[in-house]
Write an enzyme that holds these catalytic residues in place. Structure first.
Site, PDB file in Angstrom:
ATOM      1  N   PHE A  48       0.797  -1.214   0.050  1.00 33.63           N
ATOM      2  CA  PHE A  48       0.068   0.239   0.053  1.00 33.63           C
ATOM      3  C   PHE A  48       0.907   1.172   0.070  1.00 33.63           C
ATOM      4  CE2 PHE A  48      -2.562   3.371   1.609  1.00 33.63           C
ATOM      5  CZ  PHE A  48      -3.606   3.298   0.845  1.00 33.63           C
ATOM      6  N   ASP A  88       9.034   2.594   1.683  1.00 34.98           N
ATOM      7  CA  ASP A  88       7.932   3.196   2.452  1.00 34.98           C
ATOM      8  C   ASP A  88       7.907   2.725   3.641  1.00 34.98           C
ATOM      9  OD1 ASP A  88       5.331   4.171   2.987  1.00 34.98           O
ATOM     10  OD2 ASP A  88       4.439   3.302   1.146  1.00 34.98           O
ATOM     11  N   LYS A 113       2.597  10.204   8.150  1.00 37.45           N
ATOM     12  CA  LYS A 113       1.745   9.737   9.317  1.00 37.45           C
ATOM     13  C   LYS A 113       2.233  10.574  10.786  1.00 37.45           C
ATOM     14  CE  LYS A 113      -0.241   5.521   7.803  1.00 37.45           C
ATOM     15  NZ  LYS A 113      -1.794   5.781   7.766  1.00 37.45           N
TER      16      LYS A 113
HETATM   17  C1  LIG Z   1       2.706   2.312   3.966  1.00 34.13           C
HETATM   18  C2  LIG Z   1       1.978   3.550   3.536  1.00 34.13           C
HETATM   19  N1  LIG Z   1       2.460   4.168   2.541  1.00 34.13           N
HETATM   20  C3  LIG Z   1       1.496   5.356   2.252  1.00 34.13           C
HETATM   21  C4  LIG Z   1       0.365   5.559   2.677  1.00 34.13           C
HETATM   22  C5  LIG Z   1      -0.430   6.809   2.167  1.00 34.13           C
HETATM   23  O1  LIG Z   1      -0.252   7.965   3.498  1.00 34.13           O
HETATM   24  P1  LIG Z   1      -1.368   8.806   3.201  1.00 34.13           P
HETATM   25  O2  LIG Z   1      -2.867   8.336   3.461  1.00 34.13           O
HETATM   26  O3  LIG Z   1      -0.910   9.886   4.226  1.00 34.13           O
HETATM   27  O4  LIG Z   1      -1.409   9.665   1.940  1.00 34.13           O
HETATM   28  C6  LIG Z   1      -0.045   4.638   3.752  1.00 34.13           C
HETATM   29  C7  LIG Z   1      -1.216   4.946   4.393  1.00 34.13           C
HETATM   30  O5  LIG Z   1      -1.698   4.138   5.220  1.00 34.13           O
HETATM   31  C8  LIG Z   1       0.682   3.669   3.993  1.00 34.13           C
HETATM   32  O6  LIG Z   1       0.590   2.895   5.315  1.00 34.13           O
END
Ligand SMILES: Cc1ncc(COP(=O)(O)O)c(C=O)c1O
Length: 401
Positions: free
Chosen positions: A138, A223, A252
């Site tokens: 994700f 990520d 986050k």
């Molecule tokens: C691993 C990861 N990357 C990216 C994102 C996307 O983040 P945002 O919702 O701040 O765009 C998330 C959101 O849950 C995530 O868990």
């Protein structure tokens, strides 16, 4: 206005992109939140790994108050003091030499994708733009990051997707080696997959991927939007493995609850971004980065990483304990305070029943209960949550689960 009326207005005026639970939260302190009717909840969601310091950490609140009185926003045409402080702190505490600030995880990943493509074209041989990502990953909801997200359910209705991504199974180094071709510029992955079900790779996997990327001369992007900022018991998850990526994305919890995103970059790579190549109006704004400095300092100075390790392993052992009692629990997994419990049934009703008992937990992938408490959670609070979960599970058994 009472909570029922407010929820009705929400349904009327807010786009229905979220399936919301019927509670309206108005206050938070530490590990607890309260709804508008005064009911207290022990929070094992933390705004989905945002409130790692607990709700309304006093140092973050004070930093926001002080900064709001001085300067809320100026353009990145000018130097910004707290932005400089936060970038220095991040670089001093990580592999990175440079930071690009933005506002969310998706935006940080967009930055990583753009920089990988730019670097691939400028510095690698041939025409390299393709990024390899992992099944069950994700990376966000923008068009590029949802394409990077190798889960079909997020793609539905949005075609044509962006070209330039290739999906392979997670936790399989040979799949990485086999997928790299003359178009590949980078491999992008989460060190632990959060939304995809709290999937932890086997020991040595991340190191093997780094070695393959080095050997092939391509970039490795981590990520750490969900698992960074102490969530696994180290400031960044990659530290457990004794390795370093070329780029890492954060968001986050970075500013203790204020929206922020960051792309952390090694020096040589960062040089591919020149003035005008990439930008974000609010990126690194004074208010968000002042909160970030306070949040990161508190995280490093207040023993939260140690608490995360200690309470995290206790929590895992408690979950493993209840796994023995209930045959519908498939597996328990995770690291630090990102823990998952995979069920052989849907988890949605368990979440609702826990909520009625005053505990917020989450369910991802339909059947994986996910626990993301603030890093200040105590063993006693874990005990309370686990005992409530056992009660709910016993009720499920009585109803024929
Ligand atoms: C691993 C990861 N990357 C990216 C994102 C996307 O983040 P945002 O919702 O701040 O765009 C998330 C959101 O849950 C995530 O868990």
């Amino acid at each position: 206005m009472d909570s029922q009326t407010l929820m009705m207005l929400s349904e009327q005026y807010i786009a229905h992109t979220y399936a919301r639970y019927s509670i309206l939260l108005v206050r938070g302190k530490g590990t607890r939140v309260w709804d508008k009717d005064g009911k207290e909840y022990l929070d094992f969601v933390s705004g989905l790994a945002v409130c790692n310091l607990g709700h309304c950490h006093p140092k973050v609140v004070k930093a926001i108050q002080d900064q709001a009185e001085k300067l809320i926003h100026v353009s990145n045409f000018y130097y910004i003091e707290p932005q400089i402080q936060l970038a220095s702190l991040l670089c001093k505490n990580s592999f990175a030499d440079k930071v690009f600030f933005c506002n969310s995880g998706a935006e940080a990943n967009e930055g990583a994708i753009k920089l990988a493509r730019k670097f691939g074209r400028e510095k690698l041989d041939g025409e390299r733009y393709e990024i390899i990502t992992m099944e069950r990953s994700f990376h966000g909801r923008t068009l590029a990051t949802l394409t990077a997200t190798a889960q079909e359910k997020f793609h539905k209705g949005y075609s044509p997707l962006m070209p330039g991504f290739k999906y392979i199974p997670f936790d399989d180094p040979e799949a990485v080696r086999n997928a790299i071709d003359s178009k590949t510029c980078a491999v992008m992955l989460e060190p632990i997959q959060g939304e995809g079900g709290v999937n932890c790779p086997s020991e040595g996997y991340l190191k093997a991927v780094q070695e393959i990327c080095d050997e092939k001369g391509i970039l490795l992007i981590f990520d750490e939007v969900q698992v960074g900022m102490g969530r696994t018991g180290k400031l960044f998850a990659y530290e457990h493995e004794g390795i370093e990526p070329d780029m890492m994305t954060l968001a986050k919890s970075l500013a203790g609850g204020v929206p922020i995103g960051a792309l952390l970059i090694k020096k040589d790579l960062a040089e591919s971004f020149k003035p005008g190549d990439h930008a974000s109006t609010f990126g690194g704004n004074p208010l968000a980065t002042a909160a970030g400095v306070a949040a990161l300092t508190a995280l490093l100075e207040e023993g939260m990483l140690e608490n995360c390790q200690k309470v995290g392993s206790y929590f895992l052992s408690r979950l493993e304990g209840i796994k023995k009692e209930f045959s519908f629990i498939q597996e328990v997994r995770g690291k630090g305070l990102i823990l998952g419990m995979e069920l052989k049934m849907e988890g949605g009703t368990i979440v609702k029943e826990m909520m009625q008992r005053g505990f917020l937990i989450n369910c991802t992938m339909g059947n994986v209960l996910r626990f993301l408490p603030p890093l200040i959670v105590t063993k006693e609070e874990v005990d309370q949550m686990v005992e409530a979960l056992e009660e709910v599970f016993k009720g499920s058994l009585a109803h024929g689960a």
